[in-house]
Design an enzyme around this catalytic site. Structure first.
Site, PDB file in Angstrom:
ATOM      1  N   HIS A 108       3.746  -4.039   9.452  1.00  0.00           N
ATOM      2  CA  HIS A 108       3.990  -3.907  11.531  1.00  0.00           C
ATOM      3  C   HIS A 108       2.955  -4.725  11.911  1.00  0.00           C
ATOM      4  O   HIS A 108       2.855  -4.625  12.888  1.00  0.00           O
ATOM      5  CB  HIS A 108       4.145  -2.850  11.152  1.00  0.00           C
ATOM      6  CG  HIS A 108       4.668  -1.726  10.775  1.00  0.00           C
ATOM      7  ND1 HIS A 108       6.591  -1.599  10.234  1.00  0.00           N
ATOM      8  CD2 HIS A 108       4.740  -0.702   9.921  1.00  0.00           C
ATOM      9  CE1 HIS A 108       6.914  -1.142   9.732  1.00  0.00           C
ATOM     10  NE2 HIS A 108       6.162  -0.077   9.129  1.00  0.00           N
ATOM     11  N   SER A 113      13.273   3.156   3.326  1.00  0.00           N
ATOM     12  CA  SER A 113      13.375   3.216   4.395  1.00  0.00           C
ATOM     13  C   SER A 113      14.082   2.767   6.414  1.00  0.00           C
ATOM     14  O   SER A 113      13.691   1.606   5.950  1.00  0.00           O
ATOM     15  CB  SER A 113      12.176   4.779   4.993  1.00  0.00           C
ATOM     16  OG  SER A 113      11.907   3.716   5.793  1.00  0.00           O
ATOM     17  N   TYR A 171      10.559   8.984   0.705  1.00  0.00           N
ATOM     18  CA  TYR A 171      11.181   8.126   0.063  1.00  0.00           C
ATOM     19  C   TYR A 171      11.798   8.520  -1.425  1.00  0.00           C
ATOM     20  O   TYR A 171      12.105   7.228  -2.337  1.00  0.00           O
ATOM     21  CB  TYR A 171       9.913   8.169  -0.342  1.00  0.00           C
ATOM     22  CG  TYR A 171       9.155   7.059   0.933  1.00  0.00           C
ATOM     23  CD1 TYR A 171       9.763   5.324   1.137  1.00  0.00           C
ATOM     24  CD2 TYR A 171       7.640   7.429   1.810  1.00  0.00           C
ATOM     25  CE1 TYR A 171       9.411   5.463   3.032  1.00  0.00           C
ATOM     26  CE2 TYR A 171       7.141   7.478   2.573  1.00  0.00           C
ATOM     27  CZ  TYR A 171       7.618   5.869   3.362  1.00  0.00           C
ATOM     28  OH  TYR A 171       7.367   5.542   3.744  1.00  0.00           O
ATOM     29  N   ARG A 183      12.865   5.641  12.552  1.00  0.00           N
ATOM     30  CA  ARG A 183      11.336   5.900  12.513  1.00  0.00           C
ATOM     31  C   ARG A 183      10.494   6.249  13.589  1.00  0.00           C
ATOM     32  O   ARG A 183      11.111   5.552  14.250  1.00  0.00           O
ATOM     33  CB  ARG A 183      10.677   6.191  11.049  1.00  0.00           C
ATOM     34  CG  ARG A 183      12.168   6.121  10.042  1.00  0.00           C
ATOM     35  CD  ARG A 183      10.753   5.708   8.529  1.00  0.00           C
ATOM     36  NE  ARG A 183      10.031   6.675   8.066  1.00  0.00           N
ATOM     37  CZ  ARG A 183       9.230   6.201   7.391  1.00  0.00           C
ATOM     38  NH1 ARG A 183       8.746   5.440   6.297  1.00  0.00           N
ATOM     39  NH2 ARG A 183       8.158   7.170   7.403  1.00  0.00           N
ATOM     40  N   PRO A 215       1.241  -1.004  -0.023  1.00  0.00           N
ATOM     41  CA  PRO A 215      -0.136   0.014  -0.179  1.00  0.00           C
ATOM     42  C   PRO A 215       0.851   1.339   0.126  1.00  0.00           C
ATOM     43  O   PRO A 215       1.538   1.239   0.089  1.00  0.00           O
ATOM     44  CB  PRO A 215      -0.637   0.147   1.307  1.00  0.00           C
ATOM     45  CG  PRO A 215      -0.200  -0.824   1.532  1.00  0.00           C
ATOM     46  CD  PRO A 215       1.065  -2.036   1.406  1.00  0.00           C
ATOM     47  N   ASN A 216       0.264   2.259  -0.593  1.00  0.00           N
ATOM     48  CA  ASN A 216       0.591   3.492  -0.882  1.00  0.00           C
ATOM     49  C   ASN A 216       2.254   3.315  -1.488  1.00  0.00           C
ATOM     50  O   ASN A 216       3.219   4.796  -1.952  1.00  0.00           O
ATOM     51  CB  ASN A 216       1.136   4.071   0.634  1.00  0.00           C
ATOM     52  CG  ASN A 216      -0.225   4.197   1.122  1.00  0.00           C
ATOM     53  OD1 ASN A 216      -1.452   4.883   0.579  1.00  0.00           O
ATOM     54  ND2 ASN A 216       0.028   3.500   3.004  1.00  0.00           N
ATOM     55  N   ALA A 263       2.771  -0.714   5.735  1.00  0.00           N
ATOM     56  CA  ALA A 263       2.842  -0.052   6.804  1.00  0.00           C
ATOM     57  C   ALA A 263       1.793  -1.402   7.057  1.00  0.00           C
ATOM     58  O   ALA A 263       2.603  -2.309   8.773  1.00  0.00           O
ATOM     59  CB  ALA A 263       1.395   0.828   6.822  1.00  0.00           C
ATOM     60  N   ARG A 291       5.052  11.219  -2.577  1.00  0.00           N
ATOM     61  CA  ARG A 291       4.883  10.517  -1.495  1.00  0.00           C
ATOM     62  C   ARG A 291       5.814  10.806  -0.501  1.00  0.00           C
ATOM     63  O   ARG A 291       6.646  10.229  -0.801  1.00  0.00           O
ATOM     64  CB  ARG A 291       4.372   9.317  -1.126  1.00  0.00           C
ATOM     65  CG  ARG A 291       4.301   8.416  -0.285  1.00  0.00           C
ATOM     66  CD  ARG A 291       4.465   7.148   0.094  1.00  0.00           C
ATOM     67  NE  ARG A 291       3.496   6.442   1.427  1.00  0.00           N
ATOM     68  CZ  ARG A 291       4.363   5.472   1.939  1.00  0.00           C
ATOM     69  NH1 ARG A 291       4.630   4.605   1.527  1.00  0.00           N
ATOM     70  NH2 ARG A 291       4.362   5.027   3.559  1.00  0.00           N
ATOM     71  N   GLU A 323      12.434  -9.386   2.867  1.00  0.00           N
ATOM     72  CA  GLU A 323      11.239  -7.615   2.928  1.00  0.00           C
ATOM     73  C   GLU A 323      12.530  -6.734   2.467  1.00  0.00           C
ATOM     74  O   GLU A 323      13.579  -6.642   2.617  1.00  0.00           O
ATOM     75  CB  GLU A 323      11.605  -7.526   4.518  1.00  0.00           C
ATOM     76  CG  GLU A 323      10.813  -6.604   4.890  1.00  0.00           C
ATOM     77  CD  GLU A 323      10.998  -6.952   6.320  1.00  0.00           C
ATOM     78  OE1 GLU A 323      11.096  -8.556   7.128  1.00  0.00           O
ATOM     79  OE2 GLU A 323      10.667  -5.751   7.147  1.00  0.00           O
ATOM     80  N   HIS A 380      12.440  -2.475   2.946  1.00  0.00           N
ATOM     81  CA  HIS A 380      12.192  -0.826   2.824  1.00  0.00           C
ATOM     82  C   HIS A 380      12.738  -0.003   2.438  1.00  0.00           C
ATOM     83  O   HIS A 380      13.726  -0.479   2.171  1.00  0.00           O
ATOM     84  CB  HIS A 380      12.194  -0.671   4.641  1.00  0.00           C
ATOM     85  CG  HIS A 380      10.984  -1.548   4.910  1.00  0.00           C
ATOM     86  ND1 HIS A 380       9.944  -1.802   4.597  1.00  0.00           N
ATOM     87  CD2 HIS A 380      11.249  -3.031   6.258  1.00  0.00           C
ATOM     88  CE1 HIS A 380       9.184  -2.695   5.751  1.00  0.00           C
ATOM     89  NE2 HIS A 380      10.371  -3.813   6.103  1.00  0.00           N
ATOM     90  N   ASN A 407       8.122  -5.142  -0.513  1.00  0.00           N
ATOM     91  CA  ASN A 407       7.616  -4.684   0.652  1.00  0.00           C
ATOM     92  C   ASN A 407       5.679  -3.964   0.795  1.00  0.00           C
ATOM     93  O   ASN A 407       5.392  -3.677  -0.470  1.00  0.00           O
ATOM     94  CB  ASN A 407       8.048  -2.511  -0.262  1.00  0.00           C
ATOM     95  CG  ASN A 407       8.116  -1.573   0.142  1.00  0.00           C
ATOM     96  OD1 ASN A 407       8.188  -1.889   2.070  1.00  0.00           O
ATOM     97  ND2 ASN A 407       8.755  -0.564  -0.103  1.00  0.00           N
TER      98      ASN A 407
HETATM   99  C1  DQA Z   1       8.112   1.014   3.926  1.00  0.00           C
HETATM  100  C2  DQA Z   1       8.244   1.703   5.306  1.00  0.00           C
HETATM  101  C3  DQA Z   1       6.978   1.507   6.060  1.00  0.00           C
HETATM  102  O1  DQA Z   1       6.802   2.321   7.352  1.00  0.00           O
HETATM  103  C4  DQA Z   1       5.332   2.407   5.481  1.00  0.00           C
HETATM  104  O2  DQA Z   1       4.418   2.489   6.064  1.00  0.00           O
HETATM  105  C5  DQA Z   1       5.826   1.847   3.819  1.00  0.00           C
HETATM  106  C6  DQA Z   1       6.739   2.309   3.150  1.00  0.00           C
HETATM  107  C7  DQA Z   1       9.683   1.622   3.193  1.00  0.00           C
HETATM  108  O3  DQA Z   1       9.694   1.307   2.185  1.00  0.00           O
HETATM  109  O4  DQA Z   1      10.572   2.254   3.818  1.00  0.00           O
HETATM  110  O5  DQA Z   1       4.924   2.376   3.320  1.00  0.00           O
HETATM  111  O6  DQA Z   1       7.857  -0.167   3.302  1.00  0.00           O
END
Ligand code: DQA
Length: 142
Positions: free
Chosen positions: A80, A102, A23, A107, A10-11, A77, A18, A98, A100, A74
């Site tokens: 988590h 960031s 990012y 964070r 998502p996102n 969220a 964003r 996995e 990410h 990826n």
């Molecule tokens: C993320 C880190 C996650 O905490 C966040 O919700 C994301 C992006 C990252 O790529 O750093 O959507 O997975």
């Protein structure tokens, strides 16, 4: 034909627009294009879903496909808190890395927990778009 799936949650369709200070300015299709040029022989495939159910379906389909060498994932969220996604990863034989962009550990507190980490082959976090490249390299080296 062997392939690696780059799966985004998502996102991540909003990359480029964003929170660019976190990012970066590259869009998801910029990142996917750079992966294709960097790994022309890896047979990369790409998918992005905002919904948990669609991500689980994508994991089931690629995860049981003998041609799938691995999945760079990826989960956004969902990382988590989604036990359903963790169960899907645990259920499939394909290795999942996995990813990410960031450094989630630098964070907010809620990002320090990953419920999928224990069922993934490994985790790459904190290298921006390069996190995906490192994940593909890791899968190719398995
Ligand atoms: C993320 C880190 C996650 O905490 C966040 O919700 C994301 C992006 C990252 O790529 O750093 O959507 O997975």
């Amino acid at each position: 034909m062997a392939y690696i799936l780059i799966l985004n949650g998502p996102n991540l369709n909003l990359l480029g627009r964003r929170e660019p200070e976190i990012y970066g300015s590259q869009t998801l299709s910029d990142i996917n294009d750079s992966l294709k040029s960097a790994f022309p022989e890896a047979g990369l495939r790409f998918a992005q879903h905002n919904g948990e159910g669609e991500l689980i379906e994508a994991l089931h389909t690629a995860g049981f496909d003998p041609d799938c060498r691995g999945i760079a994932f990826n989960a956004g969220a969902f990382t988590h808190y989604s036990y359903a996604i963790a169960d899907a990863i645990a259920a499939i034989p394909a290795p999942v890395v996995e990813v990410h962009m960031s450094n989630v550990h630098a964070r907010e507190e809620f990002r320090h927990t990953s419920v999928i980490a224990p069922v993934c082959r490994g985790t790459i976090a904190g290298f921006g778009a390069n996190s995906y490249h490192l994940a593909v390299a890791a899968i190719l080296a398995l």
